[in-house]
Design a protein around this motif. Structure first.
Motif: not given
Length: 239
Positions: A187-200
């Motif tokens: 709805s907002l046409e907005k991208e956000q990085k929510v995670y970066e790490g080794a966990g799966r």
């Protein structure tokens, strides 16, 4: 009688320099055919350690009658080995995954062709080291809704190797992998990085009810400074 016999010999003998003149165009034409038949752009393509040799036909190969022969060797070896399944083939590729399974060893491949009874010379690849050059596919991603949050489960791509128990070997056995997860609020046409790490396993919370979201992921290899392509979007509409 002896003099007459000598005269006959003199009349039928071709001077050596004239023989060379007659032969030279044939030699040059044959050498030119050898060069124009040589396969072009011989190189490895590698994805998830599936190592396949590719090439293009030579300049003179205008028909489908040319056949190809493939050899390979490890760097430092003097003797080339024939790839039996790629000996006299019509295709422009050859799977050398099993022959290049020691991923930190450098390898070479080479190809020659035969057409209309004429053999080309060999065309060789540059040095190929699977560990440095293979490209990793994006992670396989599964997603589920849990109490208003999204639970994302990531899997690294499988490799063509199996361990002693017959199980697939993970690419995590060879590299440190960092997973990156992105969410898109449609709805907002907005991208956000929510995670970066080794966990799966990644839980994404604080989502707006009634909104539509898409999630994508990629793999980053810090030691090589290289990232995979992004996975296909997985989309969901929250109640």
């Amino acid at each position: 009688m002896q003099a007459s016999h000598c005269q006959v010999l003199v009349r039928t003998t071709v001077p050596l320099f004239m023989f060379k003149v007659f032969l030279s165009p044939f030699i040059l034409e044959t050498q030119s055919a050898h060069e124009s038949l040589k396969p072009q752009r011989v190189h490895f393509q590698s994805r998830n350690f599936h190592n396949v040799l590719h090439w293009q036909p030579g300049r003179a190969c205008t028909s489908n009658s040319s056949i190809y022969f493939v050899q390979y060797k490890t760097y430092g070896q003097r003797q080339w080995k024939n790839k039996e399944n790629c000996w006299g083939i019509l295709e422009f590729f050859c799977d050398l995954t099993n022959e290049t399974s020691d991923i930190q060893e450098p390898y070479y491949g080479r190809v020659r062709t035969t057409s209309a009874g004429i053999h080309s010379g060999w065309t060789m690849t540059r040095r190929f080291t699977p560990w440095w050059e293979t490209r990793i596919d994006p992670p396989v991603m599964n997603m589920a809704q849990v109490n208003g949050s999204l639970l994302v489960i990531l899997h690294a791509p499988d490799l063509p190797y199996r361990d002693q128990k017959g199980k697939n070997v993970s690419i995590e056995d060879y590299y440190e992998l960092v997973y990156r997860v992105f969410i898109i609020n449609n709805s907002l046409e907005k991208e956000q990085k929510v995670y970066e790490g080794a966990g799966r396993v990644v839980e994404i919370g604080a989502l707006a009810p009634g909104s539509s979201y898409c999630v994508v992921a990629e793999i980053y290899q810090p030691i090589l400074g290289r990232r995979s392509q992004r996975s296909k979007e997985r989309c969901v509409e929250l109640p």
